[in-house]
Design a protein around this motif. Structure first.
Motif, PDB file in Angstrom:
ATOM      1  N   ALA A 231       1.579  -1.016  -0.436  1.00  0.00           N
ATOM      2  CA  ALA A 231       0.027  -0.232  -0.193  1.00  0.00           C
ATOM      3  C   ALA A 231       0.864   1.808   0.350  1.00  0.00           C
ATOM      4  O   ALA A 231       0.755   2.437  -0.691  1.00  0.00           O
ATOM      5  CB  ALA A 231      -0.673  -0.210   1.200  1.00  0.00           C
ATOM      6  N   PHE A 232       2.066   1.084   0.641  1.00  0.00           N
ATOM      7  CA  PHE A 232       3.129   2.369   0.660  1.00  0.00           C
ATOM      8  C   PHE A 232       3.558   2.823  -0.676  1.00  0.00           C
ATOM      9  O   PHE A 232       3.415   4.163  -0.933  1.00  0.00           O
ATOM     10  CB  PHE A 232       3.887   1.945   2.232  1.00  0.00           C
ATOM     11  N   LEU A 233       3.663   1.863  -1.502  1.00  0.00           N
ATOM     12  CA  LEU A 233       4.397   2.037  -2.551  1.00  0.00           C
ATOM     13  C   LEU A 233       3.266   2.218  -3.551  1.00  0.00           C
ATOM     14  O   LEU A 233       4.098   3.033  -4.524  1.00  0.00           O
ATOM     15  CB  LEU A 233       5.253   0.311  -2.875  1.00  0.00           C
ATOM     16  N   THR A 234       2.253   1.407  -3.764  1.00  0.00           N
ATOM     17  CA  THR A 234       2.108   1.757  -4.939  1.00  0.00           C
ATOM     18  C   THR A 234       0.344   2.722  -4.216  1.00  0.00           C
ATOM     19  O   THR A 234       0.322   3.819  -5.529  1.00  0.00           O
ATOM     20  CB  THR A 234       0.714   0.041  -5.167  1.00  0.00           C
ATOM     21  N   VAL A 235      -0.790   2.708  -4.025  1.00  0.00           N
ATOM     22  CA  VAL A 235      -1.746   3.723  -3.701  1.00  0.00           C
ATOM     23  C   VAL A 235      -1.049   4.720  -3.120  1.00  0.00           C
ATOM     24  O   VAL A 235      -0.895   5.386  -3.915  1.00  0.00           O
ATOM     25  CB  VAL A 235      -2.862   2.664  -2.686  1.00  0.00           C
ATOM     26  N   GLY A 236       0.209   4.423  -2.100  1.00  0.00           N
ATOM     27  CA  GLY A 236       0.884   6.265  -1.520  1.00  0.00           C
ATOM     28  C   GLY A 236       2.012   6.794  -2.447  1.00  0.00           C
ATOM     29  O   GLY A 236       1.149   7.711  -2.961  1.00  0.00           O
ATOM     30  N   LEU A 237       2.820   5.932  -2.288  1.00  0.00           N
ATOM     31  CA  LEU A 237       4.150   6.826  -2.802  1.00  0.00           C
ATOM     32  C   LEU A 237       3.849   6.693  -4.862  1.00  0.00           C
ATOM     33  O   LEU A 237       3.873   7.914  -5.186  1.00  0.00           O
ATOM     34  CB  LEU A 237       5.442   6.020  -3.181  1.00  0.00           C
ATOM     35  N   LEU A 238       3.278   5.973  -5.500  1.00  0.00           N
ATOM     36  CA  LEU A 238       2.830   6.206  -6.858  1.00  0.00           C
ATOM     37  C   LEU A 238       2.163   6.724  -7.327  1.00  0.00           C
ATOM     38  O   LEU A 238       1.244   7.422  -7.564  1.00  0.00           O
ATOM     39  CB  LEU A 238       3.555   4.605  -7.464  1.00  0.00           C
ATOM     40  N   GLY A 239       0.566   6.654  -6.229  1.00  0.00           N
ATOM     41  CA  GLY A 239      -0.766   7.405  -6.578  1.00  0.00           C
ATOM     42  C   GLY A 239      -0.882   8.457  -5.845  1.00  0.00           C
ATOM     43  O   GLY A 239      -1.195   9.228  -6.668  1.00  0.00           O
ATOM     44  N   ALA A 240       0.148   9.321  -5.191  1.00  0.00           N
ATOM     45  CA  ALA A 240      -0.150  10.620  -4.963  1.00  0.00           C
ATOM     46  C   ALA A 240       1.446  10.949  -6.370  1.00  0.00           C
ATOM     47  O   ALA A 240       1.071  12.054  -6.966  1.00  0.00           O
ATOM     48  CB  ALA A 240       0.436  10.570  -3.678  1.00  0.00           C
ATOM     49  N   PHE A 241       2.747  10.047  -6.410  1.00  0.00           N
ATOM     50  CA  PHE A 241       3.126  10.671  -8.021  1.00  0.00           C
ATOM     51  C   PHE A 241       2.481  10.984  -9.238  1.00  0.00           C
ATOM     52  O   PHE A 241       2.841  11.781 -10.166  1.00  0.00           O
ATOM     53  CB  PHE A 241       4.399   9.812  -8.063  1.00  0.00           C
ATOM     54  N   THR A 242       1.609  10.324  -9.337  1.00  0.00           N
ATOM     55  CA  THR A 242       0.686   9.908 -10.471  1.00  0.00           C
ATOM     56  C   THR A 242      -0.907   9.242 -10.817  1.00  0.00           C
ATOM     57  O   THR A 242      -0.158   7.994 -10.567  1.00  0.00           O
ATOM     58  CB  THR A 242       1.314   9.655 -11.999  1.00  0.00           C
ATOM     59  N   THR A 243      -1.360   9.959 -10.390  1.00  0.00           N
ATOM     60  CA  THR A 243      -2.857   8.388 -10.733  1.00  0.00           C
ATOM     61  C   THR A 243      -2.845   7.559 -12.227  1.00  0.00           C
ATOM     62  O   THR A 243      -3.289   7.357 -12.407  1.00  0.00           O
ATOM     63  CB  THR A 243      -4.091   9.492 -10.153  1.00  0.00           C
ATOM     64  N   PHE A 244      -2.160   8.205 -13.019  1.00  0.00           N
ATOM     65  CA  PHE A 244      -1.902   7.622 -14.439  1.00  0.00           C
ATOM     66  C   PHE A 244      -1.273   6.468 -14.373  1.00  0.00           C
ATOM     67  O   PHE A 244      -1.985   5.082 -15.274  1.00  0.00           O
ATOM     68  CB  PHE A 244      -1.311   8.508 -15.299  1.00  0.00           C
ATOM     69  N   SER A 245      -0.428   6.065 -12.907  1.00  0.00           N
ATOM     70  CA  SER A 245      -0.378   4.779 -13.016  1.00  0.00           C
ATOM     71  C   SER A 245      -1.057   4.008 -13.207  1.00  0.00           C
ATOM     72  O   SER A 245      -0.926   2.782 -12.510  1.00  0.00           O
ATOM     73  CB  SER A 245       1.443   4.844 -12.163  1.00  0.00           C
ATOM     74  N   THR A 246      -1.905   4.556 -11.215  1.00  0.00           N
ATOM     75  CA  THR A 246      -3.203   3.082 -11.275  1.00  0.00           C
ATOM     76  C   THR A 246      -4.067   3.639 -12.786  1.00  0.00           C
ATOM     77  O   THR A 246      -4.237   1.833 -12.113  1.00  0.00           O
ATOM     78  CB  THR A 246      -3.197   4.116 -10.084  1.00  0.00           C
ATOM     79  N   PHE A 247      -4.495   4.265 -12.939  1.00  0.00           N
ATOM     80  CA  PHE A 247      -4.908   3.971 -14.442  1.00  0.00           C
ATOM     81  C   PHE A 247      -4.463   3.610 -15.512  1.00  0.00           C
ATOM     82  O   PHE A 247      -5.687   2.114 -15.752  1.00  0.00           O
ATOM     83  CB  PHE A 247      -5.763   5.977 -14.298  1.00  0.00           C
ATOM     84  N   SER A 248      -3.450   3.079 -15.133  1.00  0.00           N
ATOM     85  CA  SER A 248      -2.584   2.506 -16.665  1.00  0.00           C
ATOM     86  C   SER A 248      -2.493   1.131 -16.231  1.00  0.00           C
ATOM     87  O   SER A 248      -3.148   0.124 -16.587  1.00  0.00           O
ATOM     88  CB  SER A 248      -0.896   2.363 -16.693  1.00  0.00           C
ATOM     89  N   LEU A 249      -2.586   0.675 -14.874  1.00  0.00           N
ATOM     90  CA  LEU A 249      -2.622  -0.920 -14.307  1.00  0.00           C
ATOM     91  C   LEU A 249      -3.568  -1.653 -14.206  1.00  0.00           C
ATOM     92  O   LEU A 249      -3.990  -1.961 -14.458  1.00  0.00           O
ATOM     93  CB  LEU A 249      -1.997  -0.600 -13.042  1.00  0.00           C
ATOM     94  N   ASP A 250      -4.727  -0.015 -14.527  1.00  0.00           N
ATOM     95  CA  ASP A 250      -6.333  -0.713 -14.290  1.00  0.00           C
ATOM     96  C   ASP A 250      -6.731  -1.276 -15.896  1.00  0.00           C
ATOM     97  O   ASP A 250      -6.932  -1.770 -15.452  1.00  0.00           O
ATOM     98  CB  ASP A 250      -7.178   0.681 -14.081  1.00  0.00           C
TER      99      ASP A 250
END
Length: 127
Positions: free
Chosen positions: A69-88
């Protein structure tokens, strides 16, 4: 345990947001204001990092839910929500169909831009 995950997300989010701000400021300083280089940079770098991180995390199961959660939702999620969108999008394509992934991609982009335009219009009327 659940509270600890929330703290992990918050800590990662703080770091990711600071990194995003730093990249944006550096891009503006070195590349100028005529193109959103900072946003493009964090979206591409964040999406690349998310891909590498998911492979790394998957090969090391089980791992700490808080660290994930720290790395994916927290760190990368705040760095860019686009990374989460891309993964989805990629996960939907892999797990379901191209049609569902395409619908999600199209709906996310169009509805998000529409939401922004609607917010701008309403904000202007209220101010």
């Amino acid at each position: 345990m659940n509270g600890f995950i929330w703290l992990a997300v918050a800590a990662g989010g703080a770091i990711g947001a600071m990194l995003r701000h730093g990249v944006s400021r550096l891009s503006l300083h070195y590349l100028g204001p005529n193109f959103p280089w900072g946003t493009l940079s964090v979206n591409v770098v964040g999406s690349f990092a998310m891909g590498m991180l998911i492979v790394w995390l998957s090969s090391r199961e089980p791992q700490s839910a808080a660290m994930r959660a720290f790395l994916t939702v927290g760190l990368l999620g705040a760095f860019t929500t686009f990374s989460t969108f891309s993964l989805d999008v990629v996960s939907l394509y892999r797990d379901r169909t191209m049609m569902i992934a395409g619908a999600y991609l199209f709906a996310s982009v169009i509805l998000s831009i529409g939401g922004l335009l609607g917010g701008l219009a309403l904000g202007r009327q209220l101010s």
